[in-house]
Design a protein around this motif. Structure first.
Motif, PDB file in Angstrom:
ATOM      1  N   LEU A 161       0.906  -1.152  -0.194  1.00  0.00           N
ATOM      2  CA  LEU A 161      -0.026  -0.091   0.016  1.00  0.00           C
ATOM      3  C   LEU A 161       1.029   1.198  -0.076  1.00  0.00           C
ATOM      4  N   TRP A 162       2.050   1.248   0.463  1.00  0.00           N
ATOM      5  CA  TRP A 162       2.962   2.333   0.636  1.00  0.00           C
ATOM      6  C   TRP A 162       4.134   1.967  -0.287  1.00  0.00           C
ATOM      7  N   SER A 163       3.946   1.591  -1.410  1.00  0.00           N
ATOM      8  CA  SER A 163       4.926   1.017  -2.173  1.00  0.00           C
ATOM      9  C   SER A 163       5.916   2.123  -2.660  1.00  0.00           C
ATOM     10  N   THR A 164       5.406   3.323  -2.847  1.00  0.00           N
ATOM     11  CA  THR A 164       6.282   4.572  -3.380  1.00  0.00           C
ATOM     12  C   THR A 164       7.205   4.839  -2.157  1.00  0.00           C
ATOM     13  N   GLU A 165       6.711   4.890  -1.076  1.00  0.00           N
ATOM     14  CA  GLU A 165       7.582   5.239   0.125  1.00  0.00           C
ATOM     15  C   GLU A 165       8.614   4.051   0.401  1.00  0.00           C
ATOM     16  N   VAL A 415     -23.085  -4.294  -1.922  1.00  0.00           N
ATOM     17  CA  VAL A 415     -21.655  -4.544  -1.689  1.00  0.00           C
ATOM     18  C   VAL A 415     -21.475  -4.814  -0.331  1.00  0.00           C
ATOM     19  N   PHE A 416     -20.769  -5.716  -0.123  1.00  0.00           N
ATOM     20  CA  PHE A 416     -20.230  -6.292   0.909  1.00  0.00           C
ATOM     21  C   PHE A 416     -18.707  -5.431   1.358  1.00  0.00           C
ATOM     22  N   ALA A 417     -17.713  -5.206   0.642  1.00  0.00           N
ATOM     23  CA  ALA A 417     -16.694  -4.611   0.640  1.00  0.00           C
ATOM     24  C   ALA A 417     -16.174  -4.241  -0.521  1.00  0.00           C
ATOM     25  N   LYS A 418     -15.511  -3.231  -0.631  1.00  0.00           N
ATOM     26  CA  LYS A 418     -14.612  -2.649  -1.537  1.00  0.00           C
ATOM     27  C   LYS A 418     -13.211  -2.752  -1.259  1.00  0.00           C
ATOM     28  N   LEU A 419     -12.281  -3.371  -2.094  1.00  0.00           N
ATOM     29  CA  LEU A 419     -10.864  -3.396  -1.673  1.00  0.00           C
ATOM     30  C   LEU A 419     -10.250  -2.524  -2.520  1.00  0.00           C
ATOM     31  N   LYS A 420      -9.531  -1.350  -1.737  1.00  0.00           N
ATOM     32  CA  LYS A 420      -8.828  -0.283  -2.762  1.00  0.00           C
ATOM     33  C   LYS A 420      -7.507  -0.531  -2.680  1.00  0.00           C
ATOM     34  N   MET A 421      -6.748  -0.600  -3.753  1.00  0.00           N
ATOM     35  CA  MET A 421      -5.449  -0.762  -4.008  1.00  0.00           C
ATOM     36  C   MET A 421      -4.607   0.321  -4.007  1.00  0.00           C
ATOM     37  N   ASN A 422      -3.387  -0.036  -4.144  1.00  0.00           N
ATOM     38  CA  ASN A 422      -2.339   1.128  -3.998  1.00  0.00           C
ATOM     39  C   ASN A 422      -2.461   2.120  -5.300  1.00  0.00           C
ATOM     40  N   TRP A 510      -6.923  -1.221   1.291  1.00  0.00           N
ATOM     41  CA  TRP A 510      -7.775  -0.591   2.396  1.00  0.00           C
ATOM     42  C   TRP A 510      -9.329  -1.553   2.007  1.00  0.00           C
ATOM     43  N   VAL A 511      -9.977  -1.612   3.023  1.00  0.00           N
ATOM     44  CA  VAL A 511     -11.392  -2.024   3.189  1.00  0.00           C
ATOM     45  C   VAL A 511     -12.058  -0.952   3.193  1.00  0.00           C
TER      46      VAL A 511
END
Length: 615
Positions: A161-165, A415-422, A510-511
């Motif tokens: 999730l913090w790949s850039t850093e 919608v149960f959940a949305k998975l938000k990628m980097n 993130w959820v």
């Protein structure tokens, strides 16, 4: 009336009855008794040692030694620091082929170490069957770590999730053991990635220290096993037994269904005060606690414990001294810790209330979860209580499956959940058939609300149940203490090095729920607070929550359940009476010493989404 679902004959069984043994169990006259080596005169023949001529890996491993014996036999291991344990023995009760499964622990000593496996055949002297030497480090170990560290580094730079850093770090430590790589490097980001873990809270003995969620662990042959070994005792709460003196009791948080401890009659709330005749005291209870719960070193334990039993004549609890002999074994893991239905009379009508306590969401045990959901559907409960106080999460797919039964078929396309990628992209999971996990829609339980008991242990996939239902305005009522607050999840990658398999679970999304809410990194506050998680035990309704000195169905000890019961019945809870009845027991059990930290296990911790085959 209580209808207990978890009866061993329904679906639970012990798979292997081999005993676990750790360390040395020498005869008193060992110093004067010669040790025979396996040769033509030895009773032990045809020894097959896979490690013959090799060194035990620095990271530890599991090996089975086989041999032929002319009669029944016993086995023991002698080693300094007790770094070798016997996981299982087969064929020990008769002549013929025998086998001893050994577990070698990771070498933390910084120097090579040795061990010897001894076998004593009836009518013969003890013989040394196999010698072992473990490396402190070396080319083979370095090769494993170098490979895994490089793979983790590559995945983190792409998916974290913090790949850039992370990619911008200039001081990465690559030449470290693989199980230290993540903590040493990810904590270099400071507060940037604080949602990958957090800081231990005030109630913890580790208060103020940083921890992380991203993890790597070795697994068996690339699969998530549904078996585990040991006595079957869950985590415990240590408490002084009396106002004066140093006696200590270990109150069990739970006992695994179908485990040796459960078969011996032990249950949640039992207070162990003596082990094999030795009283637990402030000077020894930690050592005994860790031995009983993590690595049994004896073939059998005699456990003396207290149990408080409700007395209908006095309205109080009677203390009973009890004992059980428990032998460690391999048994089928079941994430369902307790499941029962209760019939309550409300305004002249019967109301069926179901109570399910669950430890994790484990795909390796999905059959058990399906069975309990089907059982719920058959019983048609009017109300459902989910006890997640010890549920640290696990597979998102199984969490979604259980929640679909609660939300019902009418909400299957929501919608149960949305998975938000980097990269900002989102993967949507619905409650029903539209989800990408393949588990489908669970039976509709026909519920209009759900009661959830939660604590600081409640995390990840367990919190997704709460967040997902809140996202569609389903009536969720929570009791207990503030949850962990894990609003992030992992895409699990399986890595292979030779014949060894590893699950790497970095934080990659993130959820969010249907409303886009994901801001619960500090945890969900319960609607009805029992424990505030500070360092004081004098300002809580239930100052040992999530632990207890009674079983799941004891309203006098399970105050979260009592509070839910009162709300269902339309009554106001009388905590003063309840607390006073507890304080009348003859021991000062409200003088706490320490809670055990829950140890995460592969496949049973986090918001896990499985993505790839081994590479």
């Amino acid at each position: 009336m209580i209808n207990n679902f978890l009866k061993p004959w329904l679906f639970l069984s012990l798979f292997a009855l081999g005993a676990l043994t750790l360390g040395s169990c020498s005869d008193d006259d060992d110093s004067t008794t010669p040790i025979e080596k396996p040769d033509d005169k030895s009773p032990v023949t045809n020894v097959n040692n896979p490690l013959s001529g090799k060194k035990v890996s620095y990271f530890g491993e599991t090996v089975t030694i086989t041999f032929q014996s002319p009669a029944k036999w016993t086995a023991e291991v002698e080693s300094e620091e007790n770094w070798v344990s016997i996981l299982e023995k087969t064929g020990s009760d008769k002549a013929g082929k025998g086998a001893v499964m050994l577990k070698f622990a990771k070498n933390q000593a910084g120097a090579k170490r040795t061990a010897t496996l001894y076998v004593t055949v009836d009518g013969y002297k003890k013989v040394a069957v196999a010698d072992f030497e473990q490396e402190s480090n070396g080319n083979t170990t370095s090769a494993v770590s170098k490979y895994l560290n490089a793979e983790m580094d590559k995945i983190l730079k792409e998916k974290y999730l913090w790949s850039t850093e992370y990619a911008a770090l200039s001081n990465l430590e690559m030449e470290v053991p693989f199980d230290e790589f993540l903590f040493k490097n990810l904590t270099k980001l400071g507060d940037v990635n604080i949602e990958d873990g957090g800081i231990y809270r005030d109630y913890s003995s580790l208060r103020g220290q940083r921890y992380i969620y991203s993890n790597i662990s070795e697994i068996n042959a690339g699969t998530r096993a549904s078996q585990q070994g040991g006595l079957g005792l869950g985590p415990s709460f240590a408490s002084a037994l009396r106002e004066t003196g140093d006696e200590v009791g270990l109150a069990l948080g739970y006992v695994y269904v179908g485990s040796p401890a459960a078969e011996a009659g032990m249950q949640r709330g039992d207070i162990i005060y003596r082990v094999n005749g030795t009283a637990l005291r402030t000077s020894n209870y930690l050592a005994y606690r860790d031995e009983l719960f993590y690595s049994p070193s004896s073939s059998a334990y005699k456990l003396d414990f207290y149990r408080f039993v409700s007395n209908p004549n006095t309205g109080k609890y009677d203390m009973k001294a009890m004992s059980a002999t428990v032998s460690a074994a391999v048994y089928l893991y079941n994430p369902i810790l307790y499941a029962s239905t209760f019939e309550l009379a409300l305004e002249g009508e019967k109301k069926v209330v179901a109570y399910v306590a669950m430890e994790s969401f484990d795909l390796g045990a999905h059959d058990q979860v399906v069975e309990v959901v089907n059982w719920l559907a058959e019983n048609k409960p009017d109300e459902l209580i989910l006890d997640f106080r010890f549920n640290v999460g696990g597979a998102v797919a199984q969490s979604r499956y259980l929640t679909s039964a609660i939300a019902g078929a009418a909400n299957k396309d929501k919608v149960f959940a949305k998975l938000k990628m980097n990269d900002g992209s989102k993967e949507t999971w619905t409650f029903g058939e539209g989800s990408p996990d393949g588990l489908g829609q669970a039976p509709d339980l026909g519920l209009k609300r759900v009661f959830i008991i939660m604590s600081e242990n409640t995390a990840s996939a367990a919190e997704m149940v709460i967040n997902g239902l809140k996202g569609i305005d389903f009536d969720v009522r929570t009791y207990g203490s503030r949850s962990e607050g894990k609003n992030v999840g992992m895409e699990v990658q399986t890595l292979q090095y030779g014949s060894r398999y590893f699950e790497f679970a970095p934080i990659t999304f993130w959820v969010e729920n249907a409303k886009g809410f994901s801001d619960y990194a500090d945890g969900f506050e319960p609607d009805y607070l029992l424990n505030n998680q500070n360092q004081s035990y004098n300002d809580d309704i239930d100052n040992v929550f999530p632990y207890s000195f009674g079983n799941w169905d004891e309203l006098g000890y399970n105050l979260a359940f009592y509070w839910v019961y009162c709300h269902i019945m339309g009554k106001t809870p009388d905590f003063e009476t309840k607390t006073r009845s507890l304080n009348e027991i003859p021991f000062n059990l409200y003088k706490p010493l320490e809670q055990m930290q829950i140890v995460p296990k592969a496949g049973r911790y986090g918001n896990l989404v499985y993505r790839n085959e081994a590479k």
